[in-house]
Design an enzyme around this catalytic site. Sequence first.
Site, PDB file in Angstrom:
ATOM      1  N   ARG A   1       0.844  -1.191   0.000  1.00 52.79           N
ATOM      2  CA  ARG A   1       0.000   0.000   0.000  1.00 52.79           C
ATOM      3  C   ARG A   1       0.888   1.254   0.000  1.00 52.79           C
ATOM      4  NH1 ARG A   1      -5.138   1.571  -0.886  1.00 52.79           N
ATOM      5  NH2 ARG A   1      -6.145   2.712   0.783  1.00 52.79           N
TER       6      ARG A   1
ATOM      7  N   THR B   1      -9.899   0.378  -9.705  1.00 55.21           N
ATOM      8  CA  THR B   1      -8.995  -0.510  -8.998  1.00 55.21           C
ATOM      9  C   THR B   1      -9.043  -1.764  -9.839  1.00 55.21           C
ATOM     10  OG1 THR B   1      -9.384   0.391  -6.787  1.00 55.21           O
ATOM     11  CG2 THR B   1      -8.869  -1.932  -6.876  1.00 55.21           C
TER      12      THR B   1
ATOM     13  N   THR C   1      -4.271  -0.729  -7.105  1.00 56.65           N
ATOM     14  CA  THR C   1      -5.067   0.469  -7.414  1.00 56.65           C
ATOM     15  C   THR C   1      -4.220   1.724  -7.515  1.00 56.65           C
ATOM     16  OG1 THR C   1      -7.004   1.734  -6.693  1.00 56.65           O
ATOM     17  CG2 THR C   1      -5.552   0.975  -4.965  1.00 56.65           C
TER      18      THR C   1
ATOM     19  N   ASP D   1      -7.821   8.300   0.433  1.00 60.84           N
ATOM     20  CA  ASP D   1      -8.388   7.245   1.286  1.00 60.84           C
ATOM     21  C   ASP D   1      -8.223   7.539   2.784  1.00 60.84           C
ATOM     22  OD1 ASP D   1      -9.511   5.689  -0.648  1.00 60.84           O
ATOM     23  OD2 ASP D   1      -7.954   4.165  -0.686  1.00 60.84           O
TER      24      ASP D   1
ATOM     25  N   SER E   1      -7.917   0.835   3.470  1.00 60.30           N
ATOM     26  CA  SER E   1      -8.350   0.347   2.151  1.00 60.30           C
ATOM     27  C   SER E   1      -9.542  -0.592   2.303  1.00 60.30           C
ATOM     28  CB  SER E   1      -7.188  -0.413   1.508  1.00 60.30           C
ATOM     29  OG  SER E   1      -7.602  -1.045   0.330  1.00 60.30           O
ATOM     30  N   SER E   2     -10.219  -0.820   1.177  1.00 56.94           N
ATOM     31  CA  SER E   2     -11.284  -1.831   1.146  1.00 56.94           C
ATOM     32  C   SER E   2     -10.887  -3.042   0.308  1.00 56.94           C
ATOM     33  CB  SER E   2     -12.551  -1.233   0.526  1.00 56.94           C
ATOM     34  OG  SER E   2     -13.031  -0.194   1.320  1.00 56.94           O
TER      35      SER E   2
ATOM     36  N   GLY F   1     -13.955  -1.555  -6.779  1.00 58.64           N
ATOM     37  CA  GLY F   1     -15.225  -0.965  -6.368  1.00 58.64           C
ATOM     38  C   GLY F   1     -15.271  -0.288  -5.015  1.00 58.64           C
TER      39      GLY F   1
HETATM   40  O1  DON Z   1      -7.937   1.000  -1.390  1.00 59.80           O
HETATM   41  C1  DON Z   1      -9.113   1.246  -1.584  1.00 59.80           C
HETATM   42  O2  DON Z   1     -10.017   0.729  -0.956  1.00 59.80           O
HETATM   43  C2  DON Z   1      -9.497   2.204  -2.673  1.00 59.80           C
HETATM   44  N1  DON Z   1      -8.396   3.026  -3.013  1.00 59.80           N
HETATM   45  C3  DON Z   1      -9.984   1.415  -3.817  1.00 59.80           C
HETATM   46  C4  DON Z   1     -10.574   2.270  -4.886  1.00 59.80           C
HETATM   47  C5  DON Z   1     -11.479   1.503  -5.760  1.00 59.80           C
HETATM   48  O3  DON Z   1     -11.680   0.341  -5.616  1.00 59.80           O
HETATM   49  C6  DON Z   1     -12.165   2.214  -6.825  1.00 59.80           C
HETATM   50  N2  DON Z   1     -12.785   1.220  -7.682  1.00 59.80           N
HETATM   51  N3  DON Z   1     -13.711   1.162  -8.288  1.00 59.80           N
END
Ligand code: DON
Length: 577
Positions: free
Chosen positions: A102, A387, A405, A429, A458-459, A479
């Site tokens: 990350r 992402t 991402t 984020d 993050s997700s 997503g």
């Molecule tokens: O790390 C994360 O959760 C976000 N930066 C992810 C962004 C994302 O999934 C956008 N996608 N559609």
Amino acid sequence: MNFVRKPLILKLVVVLSLFPGRAGLAQSAQPVHAQHAMVASVHELASQAGVEIMQQGGNAVDAAVATGFALAVVHPQAGNLGGGGFMLFREAQGKAYFLDFREQAPAAASRNMYLDQQGNIIPNASMVGYKAAGVPGSVAGLALAQKKWGKLPLKRVMAPAIRLAKKGFPLNYADVDDLKDPKLAQFPESYRIFQRDGRLYQQNEILRQPELAKTLERIAKDPQDFYRGKIAQALAADMQKNGGLITEKDLAQYQVKEREPLKGSYRGYEIISAPPPSSGGVVLLEVLNMLEGYDLPKLGNRSADSIHLTVEAFRRAFMDRAELLGDPDFSRIPVAQLIDKKYAAAWRESINPAHASVSTALQRPAGTFNQLDRVARVAAPHESDNTTHYSVVDAQGNAVAVTTTLNGTLGSGVTAQGLGFLLNNEMDDFSAKPGAPNSDELVQGEVNAIAPGKRPLSSMTPTIATKDGKLFLVAGSRGSGRIISSVTNILLGVIDYGLNIQEAVNAPRFHHQWMPDALRLEDVGFSPDTIAILESRGHKIETSPAWSDSECVAVDLKTGDRMGASDPRFPGRAVGY
Ligand code: DON
């Protein structure tokens, strides 16, 4: 969000069984089968890169690294050198490893850096331009994975990516559409490379990226060049010239972290997923633990009853996400308590099967985090654009799940001068404004505030499931917050509702993230009757176009067949041999 459907003609080439899907989309109900190995990713050429490397004797990690670097070329929207991600690797013998690459906040970052004099958030400051970028981790992460677990030399593994950057590749409709993004025009290097100084690319035109090819060649020779060599110097100089924060020192100090993967179980399957600084594994396991107490198979796939209970589990786990999760190197994150089945059972007590809870009134079970550990409420994570996830299984049964991402589509919009790659806007984020009252007049928590060297929450949810010690599923998605609900929906699909992996990926998605208090449904696939029942139970329904791109591989537990499922919502492809 841009949602682009698979081109029908391309799909016809590889898939025999078709049925007409939503919005002209051709959906196969069957995964791609192969005997030995499989890669599923958002771009056919990137999946092929991984397969090519396995056919040359590489293992799943070699293939994942090849696919990862290829995605940085053929999917500049999210595949990247200038971003970050997570890799979950499970050896065929059963041991699992997790690499956190990350992005980190630069040393000069500070908690209020995106606020104006009055303390208001400056629009777009954490989203567009040089200051939005965290120190990129992808190159270090992929190179480390390759060195630790790969079999082939890095140069060989990166050869397909270098070839694609040099020779170019035909842009598909989705690419062309994404490359119209006006933010690219704000940055001369991005405007030149991705928008040809205003002569925008058309579908099937070839995108060649000579600067990127050169950067990839340098990395293939010595990945440290990115962090301590010529690439680092050029990147830092470009940052300095344009008001960015990343310095040579930040790059030299960047560290990949090897962390313990999170482990849990669901109805006899072992679930292995991402630990903090991702919220993915924690939320996924909390949700599954809550749902284990219900007979979902009996309630039925996408019935109002099963959606209601799943949504109530999402609501609770996402509240924990918002209040309690962040970078574990900076705060104590109560992971073990959160993924404990007893905690889920206590949460379950508060679920009313006949009525939706109200997010603002939700209270954690007595004696849990409401007292000492309580962190004040923050607004729910917002949905940004892009992402990418890819899944790999090799002939030996090694499995890799990578989610990577730039955060937004095409990240910050900035292409590093002379280096050919886009930089992330992952700084968005973080909570840009901790302490600010939200609509409930509660203040935001500190746990995800900006601090030098810290990683934003993050997700991303790269996940592997096994059954009786045997590899069963490799899954993940794009997503934002919806990543977690998409992965959950897919796991429920195969485990509870008897869907094959392709059907589970295709199935209409629903999502709830505590705040805003809305049950989001994909706009095609839910019947009006079901929606009416959910509304009568108090859910505030919002529909929106299809979301997430989930690229998964399952293994047939009887035959050992690899079954690749690419998401029909995007033009990806599963390729196997
Ligand atoms: O790390 C994360 O959760 C976000 N930066 C992810 C962004 C994302 O999934 C956008 N996608 N559609």
